[in-house]
Design a protein around this motif. Structure first.
Motif, PDB file in Angstrom:
ATOM      1  N   TYR A   1       0.844  -1.172  -0.142  1.00 31.75           N
ATOM      2  CA  TYR A   1      -0.003  -0.016  -0.037  1.00 31.75           C
ATOM      3  C   TYR A   1       0.939   1.237   0.090  1.00 31.75           C
ATOM      4  CZ  TYR A   1       1.010   0.841   5.022  1.00 31.75           C
ATOM      5  OH  TYR A   1       1.367   1.041   6.218  1.00 31.75           O
ATOM      6  N   HIS A   2       0.305   2.397  -0.558  1.00 31.52           N
ATOM      7  CA  HIS A   2       0.979   3.516  -0.673  1.00 31.52           C
ATOM      8  C   HIS A   2       0.058   4.737  -0.502  1.00 31.52           C
ATOM      9  CE1 HIS A   2       3.425   6.565  -3.093  1.00 31.52           C
ATOM     10  NE2 HIS A   2       3.789   6.998  -1.932  1.00 31.52           N
TER      11      HIS A   2
ATOM     12  N   VAL B   1       3.201   5.738   5.542  1.00 30.38           N
ATOM     13  CA  VAL B   1       2.466   6.116   4.274  1.00 30.38           C
ATOM     14  C   VAL B   1       2.721   4.813   3.346  1.00 30.38           C
ATOM     15  CG1 VAL B   1       2.440   8.593   4.701  1.00 30.38           C
ATOM     16  CG2 VAL B   1       4.343   7.560   3.423  1.00 30.38           C
ATOM     17  N   ARG B   2       3.669   4.059   3.664  1.00 28.55           N
ATOM     18  CA  ARG B   2       4.027   3.008   2.815  1.00 28.55           C
ATOM     19  C   ARG B   2       4.317   1.613   3.515  1.00 28.55           C
ATOM     20  NH1 ARG B   2       5.750   2.702  -2.819  1.00 28.55           N
ATOM     21  NH2 ARG B   2       7.191   1.047  -3.197  1.00 28.55           N
ATOM     22  N   GLY B   3       3.910   0.428   3.008  1.00 23.36           N
ATOM     23  CA  GLY B   3       4.260  -0.603   3.760  1.00 23.36           C
ATOM     24  C   GLY B   3       3.549  -2.014   3.107  1.00 23.36           C
ATOM     25  N   LYS B   4       3.757  -2.968   3.724  1.00 24.30           N
ATOM     26  CA  LYS B   4       3.145  -4.268   3.133  1.00 24.30           C
ATOM     27  C   LYS B   4       2.113  -4.689   4.168  1.00 24.30           C
ATOM     28  CE  LYS B   4       7.703  -5.490   1.768  1.00 24.30           C
ATOM     29  NZ  LYS B   4       8.794  -6.369   2.008  1.00 24.30           N
ATOM     30  N   LEU B   5       0.875  -5.467   3.411  1.00 23.78           N
ATOM     31  CA  LEU B   5      -0.074  -6.102   3.978  1.00 23.78           C
ATOM     32  C   LEU B   5       0.002  -7.579   3.567  1.00 23.78           C
ATOM     33  CD1 LEU B   5      -2.960  -3.419   3.180  1.00 23.78           C
ATOM     34  CD2 LEU B   5      -1.561  -3.715   5.260  1.00 23.78           C
TER      35      LEU B   5
ATOM     36  N   GLU C   1      -3.085   3.610  -2.583  1.00 27.32           N
ATOM     37  CA  GLU C   1      -2.851   2.714  -4.075  1.00 27.32           C
ATOM     38  C   GLU C   1      -2.384   1.286  -3.546  1.00 27.32           C
ATOM     39  OE1 GLU C   1       0.177   4.408  -6.149  1.00 27.32           O
ATOM     40  OE2 GLU C   1      -0.945   6.159  -6.572  1.00 27.32           O
ATOM     41  N   LEU C   2      -2.888   0.292  -4.125  1.00 26.52           N
ATOM     42  CA  LEU C   2      -2.669  -1.249  -3.614  1.00 26.52           C
ATOM     43  C   LEU C   2      -2.165  -1.959  -4.741  1.00 26.52           C
ATOM     44  CD1 LEU C   2      -5.783  -1.806  -1.384  1.00 26.52           C
ATOM     45  CD2 LEU C   2      -3.513  -1.583  -0.608  1.00 26.52           C
TER      46      LEU C   2
END
Length: 225
Positions: A130-131, A145-149, A181-182
Motif C-alpha cells: 500500500y502507498h 504512508v507505505r508498507g506491506k499487508l 494505492e494497492l
C-alpha cells in the motif's frame, strides 16, 4: 421542474467563502413534459434556468444548457467501472475543519471482500503493498504512508484499517483528499499488478487561516569592552 426539497444547497450558506473560491450548487429536478409545440425543441436543447439573489435583493438570472445524453453515458460508464473495482477504501477524518498547518488524523477502512474471493479461488497467499499519497495540492501526508499487508487469511476477515496524518496546506474548502494505492507483491516483494480501488471520501474539509499570532520580542544589548 424543481422537486420538493430539491434544493441541496442549504448547508452551503453556513460556511464562510474565501475570495476566488469556486462554489458548486446542486438541485434535484424532474422532467415534466407539456406535450406542446415547443416540447420537441426543448427535448433536443434542454436548458436549466437559475435565479440567484444576493443579500441586497438583487437577482441574477442564469440560463445553462444541459447535455442529458452525455450525462447518461457518463453515469452508465461510471456504474460499469465501479463493478470492476475489487476493493473499497472509506476515509474518515478526526475533524471537519481546522487551522492551516495543523495535523489532522485520518483512517482508511478497506474492504477486500471481492479480492478475498479471488484469492480463495486461486489458493495463493495474498500479499499487498500500500502507498498513501495526495495527487492534488492541499495536503502533506505523514506517518506510515507505505508498507506491506499480509492477507493470506482474508477469507475470514477481508478488511483492515490504516491510520495516518495529513497537514492542510491551503485555506478554504479542500475537496481533494489523500488516496491509497494497492498492488500485488510477488515472491521477491516486487510490485506487480495494481488493484482498482473505489475511494469514498468526506465531502470537504474547511481549512481556516490564523487570525492572530503571539510573538515575543527581546532587546539585545552589546557592551564593548
Amino acid at each position: 421542474v424543481l422537486e420538493k426539497d430539491g434544493d441541496m444547497n442549504v448547508g452551503l450558506f453556513d460556511r464562510p467563502v474565501i475570495e476566488g473560491e469556486e462554489l458548486h450548487f446542486g438541485y434535484r429536478c424532474k422532467r415534466q413534459s407539456n406535450q406542446g409545440d415547443g416540447d420537441a425543441s426543448f427535448m433536443s436543447n434542454p436548458i436549466l434556468t437559475i435565479i440567484l439573489q444576493d443579500h441586497l435583493g438583487k437577482s441574477f438570472r442564469q440560463v445553462l444548457p444541459l447535455d442529458i445524453s452525455s450525462l447518461r453515458t457518463k453515469l452508465r460508464l461510471q456504474s460499469a467501472e465501479e463493478k470492476k473495482k475489487v476493493a473499497t477504501a472509506e476515509l474518515e477524518a478526526s475533524a471537519k475543519e481546522g487551522l492551516i498547518g495543523a495535523p489532522v488524523h485520518f483512517s482508511y477502512s478497506i474492504d477486500f471482500a471481492d479480492l478475498a474471493k479471488t484469492s480463495a479461488s486461486s489458493n495463493i497467499p495474498l500479499r499487498l503493498l500500500y502507498h498513501l499519497s495526495c495527487v492534488e495540492d492541499g495536503w502533506i501526508v505523514g506517518g506510515s504512508v507505505r508498507g506491506k499487508l499480509d492477507y493470506s487469511a482474508m477469507v475470514t476477515n477481508p478488511s483492515c484499517s490504516l491510520s495516518f496524518v495529513g497537514i492542510p496546506t491551503r485555506v478554504g474548502h479542500i475537496k481533494s483528499f489523500p488516496e491509497i494505492e494497492l498492488s500485488f507483491l510477488d515472491q521477491t516483494d516486487t510490485p506487480t499488478s495494481a488493484i482498482k480501488i473505489n475511494h469514498v471520501h468526506p465531502f470537504s474539509f474547511l481549512c481556516l487561516s490564523h487570525c492572530s499570532s503571539d510573538s515575543l520580542a527581546c532587546v539585545s544589548t552589546q557592551i564593548d569592552l
